[in-house]
Design a protein around this motif. Structure first.
Motif, PDB file in Angstrom:
ATOM      1  N   ILE A   2       0.747  -1.300  -0.044  1.00 31.23           N
ATOM      2  CA  ILE A   2      -0.027  -0.104   0.157  1.00 31.23           C
ATOM      3  C   ILE A   2       0.861   1.126   0.002  1.00 31.23           C
ATOM      4  O   ILE A   2       2.035   1.187   0.551  1.00 31.23           O
ATOM      5  CB  ILE A   2      -0.967   0.017   1.182  1.00 31.23           C
ATOM      6  CG1 ILE A   2      -0.384   0.026   2.349  1.00 31.23           C
ATOM      7  CG2 ILE A   2      -2.074  -0.977   1.031  1.00 31.23           C
ATOM      8  CD1 ILE A   2      -1.157   0.039   3.661  1.00 31.23           C
ATOM      9  N   ILE A   3       0.409   2.307  -0.647  1.00 30.97           N
ATOM     10  CA  ILE A   3       0.967   3.509  -0.714  1.00 30.97           C
ATOM     11  C   ILE A   3       0.150   4.464   0.080  1.00 30.97           C
ATOM     12  O   ILE A   3      -1.186   4.594  -0.383  1.00 30.97           O
ATOM     13  CB  ILE A   3       1.243   4.061  -2.216  1.00 30.97           C
ATOM     14  CG1 ILE A   3       1.990   2.851  -2.948  1.00 30.97           C
ATOM     15  CG2 ILE A   3       2.127   5.462  -2.400  1.00 30.97           C
ATOM     16  CD1 ILE A   3       2.005   3.290  -4.504  1.00 30.97           C
ATOM     17  N   VAL A   4       0.671   4.908   1.152  1.00 33.23           N
ATOM     18  CA  VAL A   4      -0.200   5.962   1.739  1.00 33.23           C
ATOM     19  C   VAL A   4       0.374   7.302   2.034  1.00 33.23           C
ATOM     20  O   VAL A   4       1.353   7.558   1.791  1.00 33.23           O
ATOM     21  CB  VAL A   4      -0.374   5.373   3.286  1.00 33.23           C
ATOM     22  CG1 VAL A   4      -0.783   3.602   3.347  1.00 33.23           C
ATOM     23  CG2 VAL A   4       1.240   5.212   4.043  1.00 33.23           C
ATOM     24  N   LYS A   5      -0.883   8.159   2.354  1.00 37.24           N
ATOM     25  CA  LYS A   5      -0.371   9.780   2.655  1.00 37.24           C
ATOM     26  C   LYS A   5      -0.118  10.351   1.492  1.00 37.24           C
ATOM     27  O   LYS A   5       0.279  11.653   1.627  1.00 37.24           O
ATOM     28  CB  LYS A   5       0.565   9.738   3.853  1.00 37.24           C
ATOM     29  CG  LYS A   5       0.162   9.058   5.090  1.00 37.24           C
ATOM     30  CD  LYS A   5       0.985   9.220   6.205  1.00 37.24           C
ATOM     31  CE  LYS A   5       0.738   8.398   7.504  1.00 37.24           C
ATOM     32  NZ  LYS A   5       2.214   8.133   8.083  1.00 37.24           N
ATOM     33  N   ALA A  17      -5.043  10.394  -0.709  1.00 38.07           N
ATOM     34  CA  ALA A  17      -5.676   8.991  -0.901  1.00 38.07           C
ATOM     35  C   ALA A  17      -4.576   8.059  -0.733  1.00 38.07           C
ATOM     36  O   ALA A  17      -3.437   8.378  -0.885  1.00 38.07           O
ATOM     37  CB  ALA A  17      -6.122   8.830  -2.279  1.00 38.07           C
ATOM     38  N   ASP A  18      -4.789   6.819  -0.241  1.00 44.00           N
ATOM     39  CA  ASP A  18      -4.124   5.496  -0.311  1.00 44.00           C
ATOM     40  C   ASP A  18      -4.386   4.611  -1.606  1.00 44.00           C
ATOM     41  O   ASP A  18      -5.592   4.813  -1.825  1.00 44.00           O
ATOM     42  CB  ASP A  18      -4.010   4.927   1.085  1.00 44.00           C
ATOM     43  CG  ASP A  18      -4.066   5.996   2.325  1.00 44.00           C
ATOM     44  OD1 ASP A  18      -3.235   6.856   2.244  1.00 44.00           O
ATOM     45  OD2 ASP A  18      -4.539   5.511   3.187  1.00 44.00           O
ATOM     46  N   ARG A  20      -3.785   0.793  -2.735  1.00 43.31           N
ATOM     47  CA  ARG A  20      -3.498  -0.709  -2.328  1.00 43.31           C
ATOM     48  C   ARG A  20      -3.226  -1.721  -3.809  1.00 43.31           C
ATOM     49  O   ARG A  20      -3.970  -1.425  -4.815  1.00 43.31           O
ATOM     50  CB  ARG A  20      -4.766  -1.640  -1.538  1.00 43.31           C
ATOM     51  CG  ARG A  20      -4.163  -2.882  -1.211  1.00 43.31           C
ATOM     52  CD  ARG A  20      -5.263  -3.762  -0.443  1.00 43.31           C
ATOM     53  NE  ARG A  20      -6.089  -3.079   0.574  1.00 43.31           N
ATOM     54  CZ  ARG A  20      -5.594  -2.955   1.771  1.00 43.31           C
ATOM     55  NH1 ARG A  20      -4.461  -3.322   2.175  1.00 43.31           N
ATOM     56  NH2 ARG A  20      -6.338  -2.069   2.662  1.00 43.31           N
ATOM     57  N   VAL A  29      -8.452   2.142  -3.962  1.00 44.33           N
ATOM     58  CA  VAL A  29      -8.211   3.704  -3.790  1.00 44.33           C
ATOM     59  C   VAL A  29      -8.987   4.333  -2.934  1.00 44.33           C
ATOM     60  O   VAL A  29     -10.003   4.383  -2.799  1.00 44.33           O
ATOM     61  CB  VAL A  29      -8.054   4.536  -5.126  1.00 44.33           C
ATOM     62  CG1 VAL A  29      -7.532   5.771  -4.907  1.00 44.33           C
ATOM     63  CG2 VAL A  29      -7.115   3.898  -6.151  1.00 44.33           C
ATOM     64  N   ASN A  31      -9.117   6.066   1.398  1.00 40.28           N
ATOM     65  CA  ASN A  31      -8.475   6.782   2.715  1.00 40.28           C
ATOM     66  C   ASN A  31      -8.401   5.675   4.037  1.00 40.28           C
ATOM     67  O   ASN A  31      -9.254   5.128   4.151  1.00 40.28           O
ATOM     68  CB  ASN A  31      -9.164   8.052   3.236  1.00 40.28           C
ATOM     69  CG  ASN A  31      -9.072   9.135   2.042  1.00 40.28           C
ATOM     70  OD1 ASN A  31     -10.023   9.455   1.280  1.00 40.28           O
ATOM     71  ND2 ASN A  31      -7.776   9.678   1.903  1.00 40.28           N
ATOM     72  N   LEU A  33      -6.233   3.260   4.289  1.00 41.07           N
ATOM     73  CA  LEU A  33      -5.963   2.048   4.028  1.00 41.07           C
ATOM     74  C   LEU A  33      -5.047   1.303   5.039  1.00 41.07           C
ATOM     75  O   LEU A  33      -4.154   2.011   5.191  1.00 41.07           O
ATOM     76  CB  LEU A  33      -5.456   1.859   2.596  1.00 41.07           C
ATOM     77  CG  LEU A  33      -6.661   2.081   1.596  1.00 41.07           C
ATOM     78  CD1 LEU A  33      -6.038   1.596   0.316  1.00 41.07           C
ATOM     79  CD2 LEU A  33      -7.984   1.809   1.736  1.00 41.07           C
ATOM     80  N   VAL A  42       4.455  -1.270   3.097  1.00 44.96           N
ATOM     81  CA  VAL A  42       3.650   0.245   3.121  1.00 44.96           C
ATOM     82  C   VAL A  42       4.706   1.041   2.754  1.00 44.96           C
ATOM     83  O   VAL A  42       5.906   1.417   3.256  1.00 44.96           O
ATOM     84  CB  VAL A  42       3.290   0.376   4.759  1.00 44.96           C
ATOM     85  CG1 VAL A  42       2.721   1.745   4.710  1.00 44.96           C
ATOM     86  CG2 VAL A  42       2.385  -0.780   5.179  1.00 44.96           C
ATOM     87  N   ASP A  44       5.465   4.998   2.366  1.00 40.58           N
ATOM     88  CA  ASP A  44       5.139   6.267   2.908  1.00 40.58           C
ATOM     89  C   ASP A  44       5.286   7.315   1.856  1.00 40.58           C
ATOM     90  O   ASP A  44       6.311   7.576   1.463  1.00 40.58           O
ATOM     91  CB  ASP A  44       5.720   6.879   4.430  1.00 40.58           C
ATOM     92  CG  ASP A  44       4.985   8.123   4.772  1.00 40.58           C
ATOM     93  OD1 ASP A  44       4.526   8.721   4.267  1.00 40.58           O
ATOM     94  OD2 ASP A  44       5.246   8.205   5.955  1.00 40.58           O
TER      95      ASP A  44
END
Ligand SMILES: [Zn+2]
Length: 462
Positions: A2-5, A17-18, A20, A29, A31, A33, A42, A44
């Motif tokens: 997951i790519i977050v923030k 948005a995050d 997956r 896609v 928020n 996640l 993960v 960031d």
């Protein structure tokens, strides 16, 4: 993974948005996640843009033209592309031996690219004559996933108007897209010979021998032919001039020709003809066709890109070593192989000059560098967007990073960059292709030959 923030940018919007990713595809896609299983990576992306991997629909890897071969192979050229945030290319084939059929070059290009490219790749077919055999063959070449073909209005293998008409009518029938290099052949050939005869042989005369009127005339003519062929869609590659844009506007004063699709390239948006006057033969670095033009042309292209008259930015990446190839033009510009590198910097140049300095929206950046090229060339929504079901081709881009361009920073296999010394704001920091991190902080970390052939659908021309 997951790519977050991060700020996820698509052609429609930009919002926090995050994302997956599972098995190489985007699955979600949203928020907030969170990892669903142990070991889920993960990433960031706080402070970063999360954009669809860019799609470059105008490259010439390993191009053989006359006695010169473009210096980037499908391996080195796609590594450079990936380092710049590009995750798919559609390459323009060279002409094959005189009289060869379409399949000949398709086979030759699979040999050049398969097992070498590191990102996904497709090919545009190339047409240098029109007869029943070629028109017939287009159908099964399209079925192999080559749903666009290029022809030239200049050079030895150009098509005449009758051939162009027949080709346009056939393309319309099949639903494939024709890409066209627009320049008036007789005029530029005449001027080249004239300047050489007068001893005017430095790089400035490369540009003077290919005036914008040559481009404008050819654009107007191909639109005339396309209209007669039932409004067959045409895609004008590397539009370079205000006169070229004016030709499209003049074609129909009331209704812009919806069957005309225009591409430009960063060199026409960022450079100008003063480069040809650089001392010590340096002007030869900018010998490409069409040539870079006046500052007014640049401004006209930016305006057309902003309002949608120009819808794609490709690169026309076609590198030749300055030291051994471009310098062949030192005594006579006509001996300089035409072409320049550019595949690696497109996204960063367009962000810096377009978004930061000229107020282009991030969505428009994604649209012209990824989404519309993917649509026009039949790989959308597999490529060109971030949405559930799409390939996880993603670039993480730091919009605040300051980079001074220098050839040593780049991965293109050539000894110069036309953008040497430019100060850019924003640069890619990670490239993901089908869920694999292949570039991290400017270093390629993927496997050679991992790219897959893109069997393209018919173009989406809406
Ligand atoms: Zn080209």
């Amino acid at each position: 993974m997951i790519i977050v923030k991060g700020t996820v940018v698509t052609a429609e919007k930009a919002a926090l948005a995050d994302v997956r990713i599972e098995e190489g595809r985007v699955v979600e896609v949203g928020n907030g996640l969170a990892p669903r299983q142990a070991g889920e990576e993960v990433i960031d992306a706080a402070g970063l843009l999360v954009m669809p991997g860019a799609v470059d629909v105008h490259t010439h890897m390993d191009l053989l033209v006359g006695t010169a071969r473009a210096s980037d192979s499908f391996l080195t050229g796609t590594v450079a592309a990936a380092c710049g945030g590009t995750t798919s290319i559609i390459d323009h084939m060279a002409f094959g031996p005189a009289g060869c059929n379409l399949q000949h070059q398709v086979d030759a290009y699979h040999v050049l690219a398969d097992g070498k490219a590191v990102i996904d790749y497709g090919f545009h077919g190339v047409v240098d004559r029109v007869d029943e055999g070629i028109l017939d063959e287009m159908e099964h070449i399209a079925a192999e996933g080559i749903t666009s073909f290029k022809f030239y209005m200049t050079y030895d293998r150009r098509l005449d108007d009758e051939s162009i008409l027949r080709l346009l009518a056939r393309a319309r029938e099949l639903g494939v897209l024709l890409c066209v290099h627009c320049e008036n052949h007789a005029t530029l050939t005449w001027l080249r010979a004239l300047y050489v005869a007068q001893g005017r042989t430095d790089a400035r005369y490369h540009a003077k021998s290919r005036p914008a009127s040559c481009e404008a005339e050819a654009i107007f003519r191909v639109l005339t032919l396309a209209k007669a062929a039932g409004e067959a869609p045409v895609y004008v590659v590397h539009t370079s001039s205000a006169a070229g844009l004016a030709a499209v506007a003049a074609f129909d004063a009331n209704t812009p020709p919806a069957f005309a699709h225009l591409e430009t390239c960063p060199q026409y948006l960022l450079l100008d003809e003063s480069s040809y006057g650089l001392p010590d033969g340096e002007g030869l670095k900018f010998v490409m066709s069409p040539p870079v033009r006046r500052a007014e042309d640049r401004e006209a292209l930016w305006a057309a890109l902003a309002d949608g008259r120009v819808e794609v930015v490709g690169t026309d990446h076609c590198p030749f070593y300055f030291s051994e190839k471009k310098r062949l033009g030192e005594a006579d510009f006509t001996a300089c192989p035409n072409g320049a590198p550019g595949v690696e910097l497109r996204l960063a140049l367009m962000h810096s000059e377009g978004v930061v300095r000229r107020g282009m929206s991030l969505s428009r950046l994604v649209d012209v560098c990824a989404t519309t090229p993917a649509r026009r060339f039949g790989v959308y929504p597999q490529k060109g967007t971030i949405a559930p079901g799409s390939d996880a081709d993603i670039v993480l881009f730091d919009p605040a990073r300051r980079v001074r361009v220098t050839h040593g920073l780049l991965h293109e296999r050539v000894d110069y960059t036309p953008y040497e010394g430019m100060e850019l704001v924003g640069y890619p920091v990670m490239t993901i292709s089908r869920g694999d991190v292949i570039v991290r902080e400017g270093a390629f970390v993927g496997a050679d030959g991992r790219g897959r052939y893109l069997r393209r659908s018919l173009p989406d021309l809406r």
